[in-house]
Enzyme design. Structure first.
Site, mmCIF file in Angstrom:
data_model
loop_
_atom_site.group_PDB
_atom_site.id
_atom_site.type_symbol
_atom_site.label_atom_id
_atom_site.label_comp_id
_atom_site.label_asym_id
_atom_site.label_seq_id
_atom_site.Cartn_x
_atom_site.Cartn_y
_atom_site.Cartn_z
ATOM 1 N N LYS A 85 -11.308 -0.128 -1.422
ATOM 2 C CA LYS A 85 -11.415 1.311 -1.555
ATOM 3 C C LYS A 85 -10.767 1.709 -2.875
ATOM 4 O O LYS A 85 -9.993 0.944 -3.443
ATOM 5 C CB LYS A 85 -10.787 2.031 -0.372
ATOM 6 C CG LYS A 85 -9.375 1.622 -0.036
ATOM 7 C CD LYS A 85 -8.959 2.269 1.273
ATOM 8 C CE LYS A 85 -7.602 1.777 1.711
ATOM 9 N NZ LYS A 85 -7.668 0.932 2.887
ATOM 10 N N THR A 145 -11.721 -0.853 11.978
ATOM 11 C CA THR A 145 -10.768 -0.373 10.968
ATOM 12 C C THR A 145 -10.381 -1.510 10.020
ATOM 13 O O THR A 145 -10.168 -2.634 10.454
ATOM 14 C CB THR A 145 -9.523 0.161 11.697
ATOM 15 O OG1 THR A 145 -9.918 1.314 12.430
ATOM 16 C CG2 THR A 145 -8.427 0.527 10.732
ATOM 17 N N ASP A 174 -2.315 6.520 -3.477
ATOM 18 C CA ASP A 174 -1.163 5.906 -2.810
ATOM 19 C C ASP A 174 -0.487 4.832 -3.661
ATOM 20 O O ASP A 174 -0.789 4.680 -4.848
ATOM 21 C CB ASP A 174 -1.580 5.327 -1.449
ATOM 22 C CG ASP A 174 -2.437 4.087 -1.600
ATOM 23 O OD1 ASP A 174 -3.129 3.964 -2.618
ATOM 24 O OD2 ASP A 174 -2.393 3.222 -0.700
ATOM 25 N N ASP A 193 -5.467 2.625 -3.892
ATOM 26 C CA ASP A 193 -6.782 2.555 -3.260
ATOM 27 C C ASP A 193 -7.101 3.754 -2.370
ATOM 28 O O ASP A 193 -8.259 3.975 -2.029
ATOM 29 C CB ASP A 193 -6.973 1.223 -2.495
ATOM 30 C CG ASP A 193 -5.911 0.988 -1.444
ATOM 31 O OD1 ASP A 193 -4.980 1.815 -1.339
ATOM 32 O OD2 ASP A 193 -5.996 -0.033 -0.731
ATOM 33 N N ARG A 194 -6.087 4.534 -2.011
ATOM 34 C CA ARG A 194 -6.363 5.699 -1.162
ATOM 35 C C ARG A 194 -6.486 6.968 -1.999
ATOM 36 O O ARG A 194 -6.004 7.022 -3.128
ATOM 37 C CB ARG A 194 -5.231 5.904 -0.166
ATOM 38 C CG ARG A 194 -5.123 4.802 0.831
ATOM 39 C CD ARG A 194 -4.116 5.151 1.891
ATOM 40 N NE ARG A 194 -4.116 4.120 2.928
ATOM 41 C CZ ARG A 194 -3.641 4.286 4.138
ATOM 42 N NH1 ARG A 194 -3.107 5.443 4.483
ATOM 43 N NH2 ARG A 194 -3.692 3.305 5.023
ATOM 44 N N GLU A 227 -13.061 5.411 5.198
ATOM 45 C CA GLU A 227 -12.239 5.441 6.398
ATOM 46 C C GLU A 227 -11.523 6.788 6.484
ATOM 47 O O GLU A 227 -11.241 7.409 5.461
ATOM 48 C CB GLU A 227 -11.192 4.331 6.358
ATOM 49 C CG GLU A 227 -11.766 2.941 6.320
ATOM 50 C CD GLU A 227 -10.683 1.904 6.571
ATOM 51 O OE1 GLU A 227 -10.494 1.547 7.741
ATOM 52 O OE2 GLU A 227 -10.026 1.470 5.610
ATOM 53 N N GLU A 228 -11.176 7.152 7.724
ATOM 54 C CA GLU A 228 -10.458 8.419 7.925
ATOM 55 C C GLU A 228 -9.077 8.397 7.280
ATOM 56 O O GLU A 228 -8.476 9.424 7.048
ATOM 57 C CB GLU A 228 -10.338 8.759 9.402
ATOM 58 C CG GLU A 228 -9.796 7.658 10.322
ATOM 59 C CD GLU A 228 -8.377 7.223 10.066
ATOM 60 O OE1 GLU A 228 -7.528 8.119 9.881
ATOM 61 O OE2 GLU A 228 -8.106 6.007 10.060
ATOM 62 N N SER A 241 0.806 -1.223 0.000
ATOM 63 C CA SER A 241 0.000 0.000 0.000
ATOM 64 C C SER A 241 0.841 1.276 0.000
ATOM 65 O O SER A 241 1.662 1.481 -0.882
ATOM 66 C CB SER A 241 -0.959 -0.048 1.184
ATOM 67 O OG SER A 241 -1.889 0.984 1.079
ATOM 68 N N HIS A 242 0.691 2.074 1.042
ATOM 69 C CA HIS A 242 1.341 3.380 1.114
ATOM 70 C C HIS A 242 2.723 3.295 1.754
ATOM 71 O O HIS A 242 3.383 4.314 1.920
ATOM 72 C CB HIS A 242 0.458 4.322 1.918
ATOM 73 C CG HIS A 242 0.061 3.691 3.225
ATOM 74 N ND1 HIS A 242 -0.867 2.677 3.298
ATOM 75 C CD2 HIS A 242 0.494 3.898 4.480
ATOM 76 C CE1 HIS A 242 -0.991 2.284 4.549
ATOM 77 N NE2 HIS A 242 -0.173 3.012 5.296
ATOM 78 N N ASP A 275 -0.662 1.628 -4.122
ATOM 79 C CA ASP A 275 -1.434 0.642 -4.879
ATOM 80 C C ASP A 275 -2.769 1.186 -5.387
ATOM 81 O O ASP A 275 -3.585 0.428 -5.909
ATOM 82 C CB ASP A 275 -1.668 -0.604 -4.023
ATOM 83 C CG ASP A 275 -2.468 -0.294 -2.770
ATOM 84 O OD1 ASP A 275 -2.366 0.841 -2.268
ATOM 85 O OD2 ASP A 275 -3.200 -1.176 -2.292
HETATM 86 C C1 G1P Z 1 -4.388 1.541 8.149
HETATM 87 C C2 G1P Z 1 -5.611 2.426 8.232
HETATM 88 C C3 G1P Z 1 -6.850 1.636 7.871
HETATM 89 C C4 G1P Z 1 -6.679 1.002 6.506
HETATM 90 C C5 G1P Z 1 -5.397 0.199 6.466
HETATM 91 C C6 G1P Z 1 -5.122 -0.324 5.062
HETATM 92 O O1 G1P Z 1 -4.500 0.490 9.079
HETATM 93 O O2 G1P Z 1 -5.751 2.995 9.509
HETATM 94 O O3 G1P Z 1 -7.950 2.495 7.884
HETATM 95 O O4 G1P Z 1 -7.763 0.173 6.198
HETATM 96 O O5 G1P Z 1 -4.292 1.002 6.852
HETATM 97 O O6 G1P Z 1 -4.976 0.687 4.130
HETATM 98 P P1 G1P Z 1 -3.802 0.546 10.543
HETATM 99 O O7 G1P Z 1 -2.327 0.744 10.298
HETATM 100 O O8 G1P Z 1 -4.379 1.717 11.248
HETATM 101 O O9 G1P Z 1 -4.164 -0.771 11.150
HETATM 102 ZN ZN ZN Z 2 -3.253 1.367 -0.467
#
Ligand code: G1P
Ligand code: ZN
Length: 544
Positions: free
Chosen positions: A377, A345, A278, A282-283, A364-365, A113-114, A280
């Site tokens: 997402k 979450t 991000d 999705d954000r 999600e936030e 992901s990010h 991949d």
């Molecule tokens: C974090 C974000 C959550 C999201 C996840 C994957 O997870 O808070 O909302 O779904 O990345 O992108 P966390 O590191 O808080 O468990």
């Molecule tokens: Zn991602």
């Protein structure tokens, strides 16, 4: 082609978190590490035998090698067909779209992901079901148990498969269909949005966009959709070339990690909409000229305006937000007289609600928004939602926001992250909070009256499955709220997240800086959890 059985032994702690198994590249490169995990997927997902698997990733370092390894395991575990994006590339939302569109039995998505990419950074692997959504807790738990008992995996001796040409290749008896990673996704977007209207707004100059691909997977998707199909001017996509290490940058779309975009959007001649996605795809982060839209507000605004968009013209069945996401969308749902669900979450909790038709939008936030069009997402989808709304309402992001606040009041929101703290210190902090919970309701914390205090416990309304200890939730009189939880996606030590929100119903009393507006809640949150005592930190590492 001979299938080989390789003897192996378990690696401790191959437990997938909220978004799959995420570790350092070096860990994934140990002999048998990825193989064990992927074999556990095949052992626990029998439908893949004789079935179709989707495979692709965000293109980060190790993506290419991992794709070849997984193809060899798939061929020796009896998978009939693998749909793989050219070059091994699929954004997470595109993978979800392809799983659904090709009626596959599941998908393996390679991404962290990010998190940063490169030889010394992170890699990840995640299994998605035939719905296109991340495997739910019961399935990831079964995979984990299997990795802890595994004694063998199956592979074949074969040269790397050429994934650079679109078309069909084979590996033993298995068919590999190499597809354009963008085409299916772009067609889905075209079916949801009024492309003519958005294109006309670009042509007339009423609308303009700057999309920051953050050197990650979405660049080619954004170029095809925004520049080619919608006619946004060339150069609307910046950092649009996917790089294995994301150019050394952190592909996390927030105010800290997209500085070029943020500076541009503060200029008087900035485009109408600024956005970033991000690693991949999705954000999303949404900016207007001189305006920043919090992800929680973005979800609320999308719910409020969705009926303006062809794909959502019939209205919304319901909405959902993760527990720490602000309650702005709850107010819109109340006005629309539709249900609003609160989930733990992690995107996987939305899946059942979407499948059952209980909700249409969710978010999600943490810069994630999506809908029932796929089961992940979706960053670019959120950008297109905003573009379509702006094209119809013929107005600016700032106006859309102020109008929303006038009607619903404004929710101030901030998240404080304490990263890389010792795991035992983080757990002790949470346990100490938990021990105090039952005495908190009715008490005053730094002059703030506590209304309720609990550890979030979720019962899935569709299948009755339970997720407990999902975060400590303290609600104050007057609409303030503080939440504490430990991250499930970090790769070293523990990350404590503290989420703070406050509601202001008088639009004339708007102060812009959430840190100032929320100062009393923030200091109460720090005292209550004794953050400095437990972590030794006097300030968070990241504030969003
Ligand atoms: C974090 C974000 C959550 C999201 C996840 C994957 O997870 O808070 O909302 O779904 O990345 O992108 P966390 O590191 O808080 O468990
Ligand atoms: Zn991602």
């Amino acid at each position: 082609m001979n299938v080989r059985r390789i003897d192996t032994t378990p690696f401790p702690g191959q437990r997938p978190g909220t978004s799959g198994l995420r570790k350092r590249v070096a860990q994934f490169r140990q002999p048998h590490y990825l193989e064990n995990f992927v074999q556990a997927v095949f052992d626990t997902a029998p439908a893949l035998r004789g079935g179709t698997l989707v495979l692709g990733g965000d293109g980060r370092y190790h993506n290419r090698d991992a794709v070849q390894t997984i193809l060899r395991l798939a061929a020796s575990n009896g998978v009939n067909r693998v749909i793989v994006g050219k070059g091994g590339i699929l954004s997470t939302p595109a993978a979800s779209c392809v799983i659904r569109g090709w009626a596959a039995q599941g998908g393996i998505i390679l991404s962290a992901s990010h998190n940063p990419g490169g030889p010394d950074a992170d890699f990840g692997v995640k299994y998605n079901l035939d719905s296109g959504g991340p495997a739910p807790a019961a399935a990831t738990e079964a995979i984990y148990r299997c990795t802890q008992e595994i004694s063998r995996y199956f592979t074949v001796d074969a040269a790397d498969v050429d994934l650079e040409e679109i078309g069909i290749v084979t590996l033993g008896a298995m068919t590999i269909e190499v597809i354009d990673p963008v085409a299916d996704y772009a067609a889905l977007m075209e079916s949801l949005f009024d492309f003519n209207r958005i294109a006309e707004a670009f042509r007339s100059g009423a609308l303009s966009v700057c999309f920051d691909g953050m050197n990650a997977v979405t660049g080619p998707y954004a170029r095809e959709i925004l520049e080619r199909r919608l006619g946004a001017c060339n150069g609307s996509v910046i950092r649009g070339e996917p790089l294995e290490d994301f150019g050394g940058a952190h592909p996390d779309p927030n105010l800290v990690h997209a500085p070029e975009l943020v500076t541009l959007m503060q200029q008087p001649d900035a485009p109408t909409l600024g956005a970033a996605s991000d690693g991949d795809g999705d954000r999303n982060m949404i900016l207007g000229r001189g305006a920043y839209v919090t992800p929680s507000d973005s979800l609320a605004v999308l719910a409020e305006n969705a009926h303006l968009i062809p794909g959502y013209a019939q209205g919304l069945a319901g909405v959902a937000r993760s527990m720490p996401t602000s309650r702005a969308v709850d107010r819109v749902a109340r006005a629309l007289e539709i249900p609003c669900y609160e989930t733990p979450t992690g995107w996987k909790y939305f899946g059942n609600l979407l499948d059952a038709g209980h909700i249409t939008l969710c978010g999600e936030e943490s810069f994630g928004t999506g809908s029932n069009h796929i089961r992940e997402k979706d960053g670019l989808w959120a950008v297109l939602m905003w573009l379509n709304i702006l094209a119809v309402r013929k107005t600016t992001v700032g106006d859309v926001l102020s109008h929303h606040w006038q009607v619903y009041g404004r929710t101030y929101y901030t998240r404080h992250d304490y990263e890389g703290i010792a795991t035992n210190a983080a757990e002790a902090l949470m346990q100490t909070l938990r021990d105090r919970l039952k005495h908190l309701a009715g008490e005053n914390l730094d002059q703030l009256a506590v209304e309720t205090a609990d550890d979030f416990h979720y019962v899935d309304p569709v299948d009755g499955s339970v997720a407990d200890r999902q975060g400590i939730r303290i609600c104050f009189e007057g609409g303030g709220r503080v939440i504490y939880r430990l991250s499930g996606t970090g790769t070293s030590g523990a990350t404590l997240r503290v989420y703070v929100e406050g509601h202001e119903s008088d639009p004339l009393r708007h102060d812009l800086d959430p840190q100032r507006v929320l100062a009393d809640y923030i200091s109460a949150a720090n005292h209550l959890a004794q953050i400095t005592k437990f972590t030794g930190r006097v300030a968070p590492d990241v504030i969003t």
